[in-house]
Design a protein around this motif. Structure first.
Motif, PDB file in Angstrom:
ATOM      1  N   ALA A   1     -14.506 -63.753  32.445  1.00  0.00           N
ATOM      2  CA  ALA A   1     -15.673 -64.570  32.065  1.00  0.00           C
ATOM      3  C   ALA A   1     -15.807 -64.706  30.550  1.00  0.00           C
ATOM      4  CB  ALA A   1     -16.955 -63.951  32.623  1.00  0.00           C
ATOM      5  N   SER A   2     -15.129 -63.818  29.817  1.00  0.00           N
ATOM      6  CA  SER A   2     -15.243 -63.882  28.354  1.00  0.00           C
ATOM      7  C   SER A   2     -14.230 -64.837  27.734  1.00  0.00           C
ATOM      8  CB  SER A   2     -15.070 -62.484  27.750  1.00  0.00           C
ATOM      9  OG  SER A   2     -13.762 -62.005  28.006  1.00  0.00           O
ATOM     10  N   LEU A   3     -13.321 -65.380  28.546  1.00  0.00           N
ATOM     11  CA  LEU A   3     -12.345 -66.334  28.005  1.00  0.00           C
ATOM     12  C   LEU A   3     -13.020 -67.699  27.849  1.00  0.00           C
ATOM     13  CD1 LEU A   3      -9.121 -65.396  30.037  1.00  0.00           C
ATOM     14  CD2 LEU A   3      -9.953 -64.471  27.874  1.00  0.00           C
ATOM     15  N   PRO A   4     -12.557 -68.493  26.888  1.00  0.00           N
ATOM     16  CA  PRO A   4     -13.200 -69.796  26.637  1.00  0.00           C
ATOM     17  C   PRO A   4     -13.250 -70.668  27.882  1.00  0.00           C
ATOM     18  CG  PRO A   4     -11.582 -69.330  24.928  1.00  0.00           C
ATOM     19  CD  PRO A   4     -11.440 -68.238  25.952  1.00  0.00           C
ATOM     20  N   GLY A   5     -14.399 -71.271  28.114  1.00  0.00           N
ATOM     21  CA  GLY A   5     -14.549 -72.186  29.244  1.00  0.00           C
ATOM     22  C   GLY A   5     -14.779 -71.490  30.565  1.00  0.00           C
ATOM     23  N   MET A   6     -14.832 -70.164  30.563  1.00  0.00           N
ATOM     24  CA  MET A   6     -14.915 -69.446  31.843  1.00  0.00           C
ATOM     25  C   MET A   6     -16.305 -68.926  32.195  1.00  0.00           C
ATOM     26  SD  MET A   6     -12.139 -69.809  33.370  1.00  0.00           S
ATOM     27  CE  MET A   6     -12.165 -68.609  34.711  1.00  0.00           C
ATOM     28  N   TRP A   7     -17.180 -68.736  31.209  1.00  0.00           N
ATOM     29  CA  TRP A   7     -18.507 -68.181  31.508  1.00  0.00           C
ATOM     30  C   TRP A   7     -19.220 -68.987  32.588  1.00  0.00           C
ATOM     31  CZ3 TRP A   7     -21.800 -64.394  31.642  1.00  0.00           C
ATOM     32  CH2 TRP A   7     -23.169 -64.667  31.828  1.00  0.00           C
ATOM     33  N   GLU A   8     -19.204 -70.315  32.440  1.00  0.00           N
ATOM     34  CA  GLU A   8     -20.001 -71.139  33.346  1.00  0.00           C
ATOM     35  C   GLU A   8     -19.415 -71.293  34.739  1.00  0.00           C
ATOM     36  OE1 GLU A   8     -19.250 -71.846  30.185  1.00  0.00           O
ATOM     37  OE2 GLU A   8     -18.397 -73.859  29.989  1.00  0.00           O
ATOM     38  N   ARG A   9     -18.173 -70.832  34.932  1.00  0.00           N
ATOM     39  CA  ARG A   9     -17.563 -71.011  36.243  1.00  0.00           C
ATOM     40  C   ARG A   9     -17.168 -69.680  36.900  1.00  0.00           C
ATOM     41  NH1 ARG A   9     -14.098 -74.829  36.341  1.00  0.00           N
ATOM     42  NH2 ARG A   9     -14.494 -75.776  34.317  1.00  0.00           N
ATOM     43  N   THR A  10     -17.523 -68.559  36.254  1.00  0.00           N
ATOM     44  CA  THR A  10     -17.112 -67.260  36.778  1.00  0.00           C
ATOM     45  C   THR A  10     -18.304 -66.448  37.250  1.00  0.00           C
ATOM     46  OG1 THR A  10     -15.306 -67.200  35.169  1.00  0.00           O
ATOM     47  CG2 THR A  10     -15.855 -65.120  36.246  1.00  0.00           C
ATOM     48  N   ILE A  11     -18.162 -65.834  38.410  1.00  0.00           N
ATOM     49  CA  ILE A  11     -19.156 -64.864  38.870  1.00  0.00           C
ATOM     50  C   ILE A  11     -18.492 -63.507  38.792  1.00  0.00           C
ATOM     51  CG2 ILE A  11     -20.463 -64.049  40.870  1.00  0.00           C
ATOM     52  CD1 ILE A  11     -20.626 -67.032  41.704  1.00  0.00           C
ATOM     53  N   THR A  12     -19.073 -62.636  37.970  1.00  0.00           N
ATOM     54  CA  THR A  12     -18.511 -61.300  37.795  1.00  0.00           C
ATOM     55  C   THR A  12     -19.347 -60.317  38.600  1.00  0.00           C
ATOM     56  OG1 THR A  12     -17.831 -61.897  35.565  1.00  0.00           O
ATOM     57  CG2 THR A  12     -17.816 -59.552  36.117  1.00  0.00           C
ATOM     58  N   VAL A  13     -18.675 -59.547  39.435  1.00  0.00           N
ATOM     59  CA  VAL A  13     -19.361 -58.620  40.326  1.00  0.00           C
ATOM     60  C   VAL A  13     -19.137 -57.187  39.843  1.00  0.00           C
ATOM     61  CG1 VAL A  13     -19.236 -57.682  42.671  1.00  0.00           C
ATOM     62  CG2 VAL A  13     -19.319 -60.143  42.322  1.00  0.00           C
ATOM     63  N   GLY A  14     -20.207 -56.407  39.809  1.00  0.00           N
ATOM     64  CA  GLY A  14     -20.110 -55.015  39.377  1.00  0.00           C
ATOM     65  C   GLY A  14     -20.807 -54.085  40.340  1.00  0.00           C
ATOM     66  N   SER A  15     -20.595 -52.794  40.169  1.00  0.00           N
ATOM     67  CA  SER A  15     -21.100 -51.810  41.124  1.00  0.00           C
ATOM     68  C   SER A  15     -21.581 -50.543  40.442  1.00  0.00           C
ATOM     69  CB  SER A  15     -19.978 -51.453  42.102  1.00  0.00           C
ATOM     70  OG  SER A  15     -20.191 -50.174  42.688  1.00  0.00           O
ATOM     71  N   ALA A  16     -22.834 -50.168  40.728  1.00  0.00           N
ATOM     72  CA  ALA A  16     -23.339 -48.884  40.223  1.00  0.00           C
ATOM     73  C   ALA A  16     -22.636 -47.749  40.958  1.00  0.00           C
ATOM     74  CB  ALA A  16     -24.844 -48.779  40.439  1.00  0.00           C
ATOM     75  N   GLY A  17     -22.306 -47.976  42.218  1.00  0.00           N
ATOM     76  CA  GLY A  17     -21.645 -46.951  43.021  1.00  0.00           C
ATOM     77  C   GLY A  17     -20.353 -46.477  42.407  1.00  0.00           C
ATOM     78  N   LYS A  18     -19.549 -47.440  41.938  1.00  0.00           N
ATOM     79  CA  LYS A  18     -18.271 -47.079  41.329  1.00  0.00           C
ATOM     80  C   LYS A  18     -18.465 -46.663  39.875  1.00  0.00           C
ATOM     81  CE  LYS A  18     -15.746 -48.399  44.922  1.00  0.00           C
ATOM     82  NZ  LYS A  18     -16.703 -48.520  46.001  1.00  0.00           N
ATOM     83  N   THR A  19     -19.444 -47.260  39.205  1.00  0.00           N
ATOM     84  CA  THR A  19     -19.681 -46.963  37.797  1.00  0.00           C
ATOM     85  C   THR A  19     -20.181 -45.537  37.608  1.00  0.00           C
ATOM     86  OG1 THR A  19     -20.127 -49.263  37.248  1.00  0.00           O
ATOM     87  CG2 THR A  19     -21.103 -47.619  35.804  1.00  0.00           C
TER      88      THR A  19
END
Lengths: 444, 469
Positions: A253-271
Motif C-alpha cells: 500500500a505504500s508503493l505509488p498508486g497503491m494506497w487507494e486500491r489496496t486493503i491491508t489486513v492486520g491482526s492483534a492476535g499475531k502481533t
C-alpha cells in the motif's frame, strides 16, 4: 380449501421422510446455495485429530506461550475499568484503538491515515478478509490468489460469488530449495491470468505457509499490474513484524498508486501473541473502507470492547518504543528466530529438508525422502501429504498440517510432498517434537 | 427455486431479483475524481458488490453520533449503564490470566461454554441439547442472526418479518438476496395502547403472507421495541403456519430472561413439530448486562446448525476465548441458582421491573402515554398528547425522527424513533411513538424522591425552557 393443493406436492415428499417424534425434513433444500462447496475445513479436521491423539502440536498456528505482560496488564485494566468497558463501543472500531492504529501505521506507511474513515476494526483478520470479499467481490468477478495461500481465501471468494484464479509461487531453478526466498512469482504467468473480469489479487506477506517475505521489486511487479489493469489488492499482512535474517517487510500500500486500491489486513492476535482475542483490522482508503463498513454493520456490527482497549494500549507502547530493543516488535522476531533455527536443525538432523522461512510462524519441509508405509485404509484416496500427516499424528504423536491444503485443486498434486510446522511454541514443545523425530530416525 | 450451481448464471439472477423488488441501483457517489492519479482513473472497476446496495443507512450510526454529546441523557441505544455482576468480570480477569485462554479455541464454540449452554438450555427446553452439534457460539445475537440468515436463506426466498422489528433483520435478509415480507403488530381494536399486550398479530393477515417462496419467519420475543411477550397461543398460531407451509422459524430471544410479573417467556422451539425447524438466538450481552462482550448463540437441530457452522468457519472462524470462558462460568453459577431469587436470570428482571414502573409513572405525569412492556428493556411512548408542532423541521422525515432530533436538541434527551423498526407502509401507524431504554442507573436524588436522574434532569430542562408540553 386450497390448503390441500398447497400441501400436496410437499406431502408426497414429506411422507417417506417423516419419522417419529416430528423429525423434520423440509421438502425443499434447507441450506443457502452460498454454503455449497465451502463446508469442508482443514483446521476443523486436523485440530480434532491432534486433540484426539494428544499429539505434540506443531500444527495450528498459535503460540503456546502467553502474550507479553504489558498487553495482559492492559486487558486486566480494561476489564476492571468503568462499566463502559463492558458495553457496546463504536461499531467500526473503538475510538481509542482506531486512533492508536492510525497513528502507528501512518508513520509506517508514510501516509496520513484517518482513524474514522480509513480503519475498520474486525473480529480478527479473518473477518476483515470476509468484509473485503463480501463488499467488493461480486458474482462473476475473478480473484487472483497467489498460492500457497491461507486456506480461507478460496471459500471466501466462492461465497462472494467470485471465481478463484490461481498463480503459484514456484521454487526457482535448481534442485536445492533451501529458503522461502527461492520461491518466486513469474511476472508472465501472473499477467497471463488477468482477464477483463479480474477484480482483485490477494497476496500474503510474510506468507503462510511458506514464510516468503516479498521483496520490494516483487511487490512493484504486482503493483504495476494492479495499476495497469485497475485491480484491487487485498494484502494479508498479519505476520508483518515477524521477519528474520534481515528480511524487510514492505507494505504494498505504500508503493505509488497503491494506497487507494489496496486493503491491508492486520491482526492483534499475531502481533501480540494473543490469537484468542480475535481483534483485527483493515486499513485502506476511505472509499473502500466505506463499503466494508456496510458488510460489518450488517454482520457483526460491533467487536468486543475490552480487548480493543487493551490492543490500543499495546500499540501506544510500541509507538513509543518503535525500533528500540524494548519493542515487542523487535523481541518477538528475535525469540522466534532462535526457535526457527532450533526446529530447522532438528529436522535436518533426521534427514528432512526444511525450507527456511524469511518470515512468519511456519516452516515447510520436504518429506519426499522419507520412506514410510502409509497403510491406512481410511486415508487411501487422499493426497500423500494428508495421509502422511494423519499417520504422523496417529503413529508418532506429532501434529503438523499438510501443505497441499494451501494449494488449489489444479496444483495440489505438484506440492503434496510437503508438511507445515509451526515453530511459535515453547522450547519444551519444540524439544518434545525433536525427541519424537530423533526416536523415529533412530529406528530406521 | 432452482439449484443455482452455475456461478456464472447467478449474476443475471441477482439482477432479476433486484429488479423484481423494485430496487433501483442507487449507485454510490463516485468520489473517484478526488483520487485520480496521473496514471489511471479508478471509477468503474472499484464498484462495490451488489449485495450491499441500499444497505448503507443505519439508524444507530445516525443517532449515536447525535447523542454522543455528554450533556445529553442517552436513553436511545439499548445498553445498560448498570454494572454487570462482579463475578462475570472476575471470571474474565481470571480467564485472561491463563495462557491457553488467550489463544484460539474451538471454532463453533469454546468447549466449556457450549457445555454450560447445553446444561442451562437443556433444563429450559426440557430436552437434551447436544453441545457440539446443536449449538453455535457467535459474535452476539447479531452474529447469530447473520449466520442463520446467510446459512439458510437463499436468493429469491421470502422471509416474513413482524413489525416493529429489530432493524438489522431487513438488511440482513436483503443482503442474502431474499425479499422481506412485512406484517405489523396491530393495536387491538377499541383499546388504548397502554401495554405491549395490546398489540397482536392478525392470524388471517399473517396467513396471507405465506407463499410457496417463504423460507422462514423471524420473530422476536420479548420484542424490541414494543416489549411484547408472545403468548403460547400466539406462538402456536405461528407454529401452525410454519408447519402447514413447511417453513423455518428464526426466533430472536435475546431478552428471554427479562420478563415481568404476570408473564412467561415461551420458546416456540418447544412447541410440537417446531424443534426441527427453529433456530433460537440468545445473547450473553443481554443475559449478563455485558453488551460489549459481543457473544451470542444459536440453538437448533443439527441439520440446521451445521449450515450456520459452515458460515461461521468462512466468516470469522472463532469467537474470543477468554470472553467465552467467562460467560461459561457465569452460566454455570446461575444454572445452580435457577429457580432461586438470587439467580441473575430472574433478579435482573426484578430490578428492571422497578425501573420500568418508575419511568412509566414519570412519563404519564409529563402528559405522555407510555406503553408498559411485558418484557425487554425498552418502552414505547406515544407522544401524541404533547401535540408538539414540528412543521418547521420540514416534511421529508417521519414525525418520530423529527421529534427525537428536536428532543435531543431542545430537551437534551435522546431516544430512538420507532419508525426505524418498520417498513414504509407501516410508518404512519408508528410515527407518534419513540423508544426509551430503561436499563439505566438509579441514583438516590437529593430531591427526596427516588427519581431516576435522567428524568429529573429532563424535568429541570423542561422547566427552564418554559415548556409547552
Amino acid at each position: 380449501m386450497g390448503i390441500i393443493r398447497i400441501l400436496a406436492p410437499y406431502l408426497t415428499l414429506l411422507r417417506p421422510n417423516l419419522v417419529q417424534n416430528h423429525q423434520l425434513i423440509m421438502a425443499r433444500r434447507l441450506y443457502a446455495s452460498r454454503t455449497i462447496g465451502v463446508d469442508k475445513n482443514v483446521w476443523v479436521e486436523f485440530t480434532q485429530l491432534a486433540a484426539d491423539y494428544k499429539a505434540v502440536n506443531l500444527g495450528q498456528g498459535f503460540p503456546d506461550f502467553s502474550p507479553p505482560q504489558f498487553v495482559q496488564d492492559a486487558f486486566c485494566k480494561a476489564v476492571s475499568g468503568g462499566p463502559q468497558m463492558h458495553q457496546y463501543t463504536r461499531a467500526f472500531g473503538h475510538p481509542r484503538l482506531v486512533k492508536s492504529l492510525a497513528k502507528f501505521f501512518s508513520r509506517v506507511v508514510g501516509h496520513e491515515i484517518d482513524p474514522f474513515e480509513d480503519v475498520l476494526v474486525t473480529v480478527g483478520a479473518y473477518q476483515a478478509l470476509f468484509c473485503a470479499f463480501q463488499a467488493l467481490i461480486d458474482d462473476g468477478d475473478e480473484v487472483i490468489i497467489v498460492e500457497p495461500f491461507f486456506d480461507c481465501y478460496q471459500p471466501m471468494v466462492l461465497m462472494a460469488g467470485g471465481t478463484a484464479v490461481y498463480v503459484p509461487l514456484r521454487p526457482k531453478g535448481g534442485s536445492s530449495v533451501l529458503s522461502s526466498g527461492d520461491w518466486v512469482l513469474s511476472a508472465e504467468e501472473l499477467a497471463s491470468k488477468i482477464t477483463p473480469r479480474t477484480k482483485a489479487i490477494v497476496i500474503n506477506t510474510p506468507n503462510n505457509p511458506l514464510g516468503k517475505v516479498y521483496k520490494v521489486e516483487e511487490l512493484q511487479m504486482i503493483a504495476d499490474l494492479c495499476i495497469k489493469h485497475d485491480l484491487l489488492c487485498f494484502s494479508d499482512e498479519v505476520y508483518e513484524w515477524l521477519t528474520y535474517d534481515g528480511a524487510k517487510h514492505v507494505k504494498i500500500a505504500s508503493l505509488p498508486g497503491m494506497w487507494e486500491r489496496t486493503i491491508t489486513v492486520g491482526s492483534a492476535g499475531k502481533t501480540f501473541s494473543a490469537t484468542g482475542w480475535k481483534v483485527g483490522w483493515a486499513i485502506s482508503s476511505g472509499k473502500l473502507i466505506k463499503h466494508m463498513k456496510i458488510i460489518h454493520q450488517n454482520s457483526v456490527y460491533h467487536c468486543a470492547t475490552a480487548a480493543q482497549e487493551a490492543v490500543s494500549h499495546g500499540f501506544d507502547r510500541e509507538y513509543e518504543l518503535f525500533g528500540t530493543p524494548e519493542s515487542y516488535f523487535q523481541q518477538l522476531p528475535a525469540t522466534l528466530h532462535q526457535k526457527r533455527q532450533k526446529l530447522a536443525s532438528c529436522l535436518r538432523s533426521v534427514g528432512l529438508q526444511p525450507v527456511m522461512p524469511e518470515g512468519g510462524y511456519f516452516m515447510i519441509t520436504d518429506i519426499s525422502s522419507v520412506n514410510v508405509d502409509l497403510n491406512d485404509e481410511s486415508t487411501k484416496n487422499e493426497s500423500y501429504d494428508f495421509r502422511f500427516v494423519k499417520w504422523l499424528i496417529k503413529e508418532k504423536g506429532l501434529a503438523t498440517i499438510p501443505v497441499s491444503a494451501f494449494f488449489s485443486p489444479e496444483h495440489s498434486k505438484e506440492f503434496d510432498k510437503y508438511i507445515r510446522f509451526c515453530f511459535v511454541k515453547e522450547d519444551s514443545t519444540l524439544e518434545a517434537a525433536e525427541e519424537i523425530l530423533r526416536k523415529w530416525s533412530q529406528k530406521e | 427455486m432452482g439449484e443455482e450451481e452455475n456461478r456464472g448464471g447467478r449474476m443475471s439472477y441477482t439482477r432479476r431479483i433486484l429488479n423484481a423488488f423494485g430496487f433501483t441501483c442507487r449507485s454510490f457517489p463516485t468520489n473517484c475524481r478526488r483520487f485520480c492519479t496521473s496514471q489511471s482513473v479508478m471509477a468503474s472497476r472499484h464498484t462495490h458488490a451488489k449485495r450491499i446496495e441500499g444497505l448503507d443507512k443505519n439508524v444507530w450510526v445516525a443517532f449515536t453520533s447525535l447523542a454522543a454529546d455528554p450533556s445529553i441523557v442517552n436513553l436511545g441505544q439499548g445498553f445498560p449503564d448498570i454494572p454487570p455482576p462482579s463475578y462475570v468480570k472476575d471470571a474474565l480477569a481470571k480467564a485472561a490470566s491463563v495462557d491457553r485462554m488467550n489463544q484460539y479455541t474451538r471454532g463453533f464454540g469454546h468447549p466449556s461454554l457450549v457445555k454450560a449452554l447445553s446444561q442451562v438450555y437443556g433444563k429450559v427446553y426440557s430436552r437434551q441439547v447436544d453441545p457440539l452439534k446443536e449449538i453455535l457460539v457467535t459474535v452476539g445475537g447479531y452474529g447469530s442472526l447473520f449466520s442463520t440468515i446467510q446459512g439458510l436463506v437463499d436468493e429469491g426466498d421470502e422471509v416474513i418479518i413482524v413489525e416493529p422489528f429489530f432493524d438489522c433483520y431487513v438488511p440482513m435478509v436483503r443482503m442474502a438476496g431474499a425479499k422481506p415480507v412485512l406484517i405489523p403488530l396491530r393495536p387491538k381494536p377499541g383499546k388504548k395502547t397502554v401495554s405491549s399486550a395490546d398489540w397482536y398479530l392478525d392470524p388471517d393477515e399473517l396467513s396471507a403472507k405465506f407463499s410457496s417462496k417463504t423460507k422462514a419467519i423471524i420473530i422476536n420475543t420479548p420484542n424490541n421495541p414494543i416489549g411484547k411477550v408472545f403468548t403460547r397461543g400466539e406462538l402456536q398460531m405461528i407454529a401452525d403456519l410454519c408447519i402447514k407451509h413447511d417453513t423455518l422459524c428464526f426466533s430472536d430471544e435475546v431478552y428471554e430472561w427479562l420478563v415481568y410479573k404476570g408473564h412467561q417467556h415461551v420458546k416456540i422451539a418447544t412447541l410440537p413439530g417446531m424443534w426441527d425447524r427453529t433456530i433460537t438466538i440468545g445473547s450473553a450481552g443481554k443475559t449478563f448486562s455485558v453488551t460489549g462482550w459481543k457473544l451470542g448463540w444459536s440453538i437448533g437441530p443439527e441439520h440446521l446448525i451445521k449450515h450456520l457452522q459452515t458460515v461461521m468457519q468462512n466468516t470469522l472462524y472463532t469467537c474470543p476465548t477468554p470472553l467465552q470462558e467467562a460467560v461459561a462460568q457465569g452460566l454455570l453459577l446461575n444454572y445452580k441458582l435457577m429457580g432461586q431469587p438470587d439467580c441473575y436470570f430472574s433478579s435482573l428482571a426484578e430490578e428492571l421491573e422497578g425501573k420500568r414502573d418508575h419511568l412509566a409513572a414519570i412519563l404519564q405525569e409529563a402528559g405522555m402515554s407510555p406503553v408498559v412492556p411485558e418484557g425487554g428493556y425498552f418502552m414505547l411512548v406515544d407522544v401524541t398528547p404533547l401535540n408538539q408542532d414540528l412543521s418547521h423541521m420540514g416534511d421529508d422525515e417521519a414525525y418520530d425522527y423529527k421529534f427525537v432530533k428536536w428532543m435531543i436538541k431542545e430537551k437534551k434527551l435522546a431516544a430512538i424513533p420507532v419508525t426505524a423498526f418498520v417498513g414504509e407502509e407501516s410508518k404512519e401507524q408508528f410515527e407518534k411513538y419513540i423508544r426509551l431504554c430503561f436499563i439505566k442507573v438509579d441514583h438516590k436524588m437529593s430531591m427526596g424522591k427516588n427519581v431516576p436522574p435522567f428524568i429529573s434532569f429532563w424535568f429541570a430542562a423542561m422547566e427552564t425552557n418554559l415548556i409547552t408540553f
